[in-house]
Scaffold this active site. Sequence first.
Site, short mmCIF file in Angstrom:
data_model
loop_
_atom_site.label_atom_id
_atom_site.label_comp_id
_atom_site.label_asym_id
_atom_site.label_seq_id
_atom_site.Cartn_x
_atom_site.Cartn_y
_atom_site.Cartn_z
N CYS A 2 8.38 11.16 -8.62
CA CYS A 2 8.03 11.71 -9.95
C CYS A 2 8.59 10.81 -11.05
O CYS A 2 9.49 10.02 -10.84
CB CYS A 2 8.62 13.11 -10.11
SG CYS A 2 8.10 14.23 -8.83
N ARG A 27 4.83 4.34 -10.47
CA ARG A 27 5.56 5.10 -9.43
C ARG A 27 4.63 5.93 -8.56
O ARG A 27 5.04 6.44 -7.52
CB ARG A 27 6.59 6.03 -10.10
CG ARG A 27 7.63 5.32 -10.92
CD ARG A 27 8.35 6.27 -11.88
NE ARG A 27 9.27 7.14 -11.20
CZ ARG A 27 10.56 6.82 -10.95
NH1 ARG A 27 11.00 5.65 -11.34
NH2 ARG A 27 11.35 7.66 -10.34
N TRP A 80 4.83 13.58 -8.17
CA TRP A 80 4.47 13.08 -6.84
C TRP A 80 4.77 14.25 -5.91
O TRP A 80 5.95 14.55 -5.63
CB TRP A 80 5.32 11.86 -6.51
CG TRP A 80 5.33 11.41 -5.10
CD1 TRP A 80 6.17 11.82 -4.10
CD2 TRP A 80 4.46 10.46 -4.47
NE1 TRP A 80 5.88 11.20 -2.92
CE2 TRP A 80 4.84 10.36 -3.11
CE3 TRP A 80 3.40 9.69 -4.91
CZ2 TRP A 80 4.20 9.50 -2.21
CZ3 TRP A 80 2.76 8.84 -4.01
CH2 TRP A 80 3.16 8.77 -2.70
N ASN A 106 12.83 15.63 -10.67
CA ASN A 106 12.44 14.68 -9.63
C ASN A 106 13.46 14.86 -8.52
O ASN A 106 14.66 14.80 -8.75
CB ASN A 106 12.48 13.24 -10.16
CG ASN A 106 12.06 12.24 -9.09
OD1 ASN A 106 11.46 12.61 -8.08
ND2 ASN A 106 12.40 10.98 -9.31
N GLY A 107 12.99 15.15 -7.29
CA GLY A 107 13.91 15.32 -6.17
C GLY A 107 13.47 16.50 -5.32
O GLY A 107 12.37 17.01 -5.46
N GLU A 486 7.38 -5.56 14.45
CA GLU A 486 7.41 -5.30 13.00
C GLU A 486 7.98 -6.51 12.26
O GLU A 486 7.45 -6.91 11.22
CB GLU A 486 8.22 -4.05 12.72
CG GLU A 486 8.47 -3.75 11.26
CD GLU A 486 7.20 -3.61 10.41
OE1 GLU A 486 6.09 -3.57 10.98
OE2 GLU A 486 7.32 -3.62 9.18
N LYS A 490 5.94 -8.61 9.41
CA LYS A 490 6.50 -8.82 8.07
C LYS A 490 6.50 -10.31 7.72
O LYS A 490 6.11 -10.70 6.61
CB LYS A 490 7.94 -8.27 8.00
CG LYS A 490 8.02 -6.76 7.94
CD LYS A 490 7.64 -6.19 6.61
CE LYS A 490 6.43 -5.33 6.46
NZ LYS A 490 5.72 -4.69 7.46
N GLU A 493 2.77 -11.44 7.19
CA GLU A 493 2.02 -10.94 6.02
C GLU A 493 2.68 -11.33 4.70
O GLU A 493 2.02 -11.38 3.69
CB GLU A 493 1.79 -9.43 6.11
CG GLU A 493 2.98 -8.55 6.06
CD GLU A 493 2.58 -7.06 6.09
OE1 GLU A 493 3.38 -6.27 6.59
OE2 GLU A 493 1.49 -6.69 5.62
N LYS A 608 -3.14 -2.41 0.32
CA LYS A 608 -2.08 -1.46 0.67
C LYS A 608 -2.61 -0.39 1.60
O LYS A 608 -1.95 0.05 2.51
CB LYS A 608 -1.49 -0.80 -0.58
CG LYS A 608 -0.35 0.15 -0.31
CD LYS A 608 0.81 -0.54 0.39
CE LYS A 608 1.91 0.43 0.77
NZ LYS A 608 2.92 -0.23 1.63
C1 AGP Z 1 2.24 -3.05 6.90
O1 AGP Z 1 3.16 -3.90 6.23
C2 AGP Z 1 0.81 -3.37 6.55
N1 AGP Z 1 0.62 -3.22 5.15
C3 AGP Z 1 -0.19 -2.61 7.41
O2 AGP Z 1 0.02 -2.99 8.75
C4 AGP Z 1 -0.12 -1.07 7.35
O3 AGP Z 1 1.03 -0.63 8.03
C5 AGP Z 1 -1.35 -0.49 8.08
O4 AGP Z 1 -2.51 -0.90 7.36
C6 AGP Z 1 -1.34 1.03 8.20
O5 AGP Z 1 -1.37 1.61 6.91
P1 AGP Z 1 -1.06 3.19 6.80
O6 AGP Z 1 0.34 3.38 7.28
O7 AGP Z 1 -1.24 3.50 5.35
O8 AGP Z 1 -2.06 3.90 7.67
#
Ligand code: AGP
Length: 613
Positions: A2, A27, A80, A106-107, A486, A490, A493, A608
């Site tokens: 929030c 946010r 949020w 917020n919280g 993971e 990271k 990407e 995203k």
């Molecule tokens: C993670 O860093 C990536 N942006 C990507 O792998 C992401 O985790 C994947 O697209 C799944 O997204 P979601 O968790 O919103 O379903």
Amino acid sequence: MCGIVGYIGKKQALPILLNGLKRLEYRGYDSAGVAVLNEGLFQTTRSVGKIDNLVAKMQDEKIGGASGINGTMGIAHTRWATHGGVTEENAHPHKDCTGNLMIVHNGIIENYRELKEDLGKKHEFKSQTDTEVLAHLIESLYKGDLRLAVEAALAKVRGTYGLVAMHASEPTKIVAARLGSPLVVGVGDKEYYVASDTSPMLAHTQQVIFLDDGEIAEISEHGVQIYNLADERLNKPSEKIDWDETTAERQGHDHFMLKEILDQPTVIKDALRGRLVESDGTARLGGLNMTEEEMHKIKRVILIACGTASYAALVGKYAFERLAGLPTTVEIASEFRYSDPVIDNHTLVFGISQSGETADTLAALREAKRKGAFVRGIVNVVGSTIARETDGGTYIHAGPELAVASTKAFMNMIGVLLMYALQFGRVNRLAVATGQRLVKAMLQISGKMKQTLELSDQIKILAKKYSGYKNYFFLGRGVNYPVALEGSLKLKECSYIHSEAYPGGEMKHGPIALLSPDFPVMAIMTKNQLYDKMRSNVEEIKARQAPLIIIATEGDDKAKELSEDVIYVPATMELLEPLINTIPLQLFAYHTAVMLGRDVDRPRNLAKSVTVE
Ligand code: AGP
């Protein structure tokens, strides 16, 4: 999370409040509202959706428009959703029975149900929110001094808050209180601002006072007085900040990704809060929407996700099988949706997703539901499609994750999966003592994550040393294999460097052919039941002169025999290691990407939320 903005001074409050909310849009939010005090009366408008909807509503209702609501004191909020859906009734500000008290918050108020019961029938509640309960609690304790009423109310609260309150009987005072959710006071020329961060006030002042946890600010024409919860006055002079507004949104960090990595110790507590039962050594995730009888009928678990979420799911697999003894598989959503899954009504399917909108995950869940499985969501965004289409589940409470590269959501997904595995374990074969040990370790994990973040400078040096390499292997065994996956993702990407992750035991089945002095390996070799096996793998790697970075447990001096580049992390229970061991890999990817001049928060080609196939 929030957003909060408050103003008291000589100017019309409304434009300052609305522009301030605009500065907080980054946010993430799903509804907004504003309240301005004028001649002893509050004028309030709330709406779902964007701030523009709020302005349009004010104009439609002829209480806004060009002149706007009159008044030189007010508060505003972008919500949020955490408790209660995305509706106008749940939007802030919230008021008490008299309409003389207005608050924004917020919280998470953890004990809001008990407080609501204690307030009883004397109070009429119009929303599903924990915040409205707080407004009525303050009302029940109000004796003419708003700050004292807020202090008395907060003494009864368990949870977190960034809270701003006004009362019509005290038209020259705003009270702000912080515990776990940031609040900043801006000091102008006989005018004052209060907000979730500095971005709404930078256009007006650079003199600010950052509230610390457990502090309350009373803001009035006499200036700003800060108190602690014991009602002792504190001396907190203002400080000058020279951030621009974009930097302010990142609370002074260079990138959202770094801010979100550093927020992890705080954010993991939001995932666990109110959901662990130490006495019974179990977890209680109400959103599961299953009776213990239905839980006993579950014979198989399927975890469906994409990308980083699928690596969190892999950690969940280890946890479900070890704690609950339930056969568990992890399915990549884009594969599952076109496969021929064997599903029946003894199958429990979780869809795991930060955005709750990933097309492949959503489609896979629809397929699982069609075939008769119990389908639940583990998501971050409240009210997202996956949250709405599943028959229950759990929000991970990671707050808006603004960097494309997922970090804090990954950790909170793991936290929720561990709690589900524990909950199923304790209705099956897990002993209370074992459960209590896990709960204790989970309650300590935030501190260990915070300690691990202190490695950032060392890792930045390593990232510089290794930033010239073009290929990497990431290796881990057991629960550290998903950590390797993971960490590899990271790096890929964020820095665009090629890397692959393998279970440590797989190297000798082919990949080891690639090893050379130009092909570094990041090896997770922490002290657990697979340590000796992993150490053998590391020795094989060393024998082929590949550069080696080792993630090792504090005190493991033997690691230094294998490489000069050892990152020591605190020890924890094996199932919780991903919450610690992932942090150095996140930081390595971040610092490498910065060094290479990448667009860290918005890497090329990435979105995203992948809402298309
Ligand atoms: C993670 O860093 C990536 N942006 C990507 O792998 C992401 O985790 C994947 O697209 C799944 O997204 P979601 O968790 O919103 O379903």
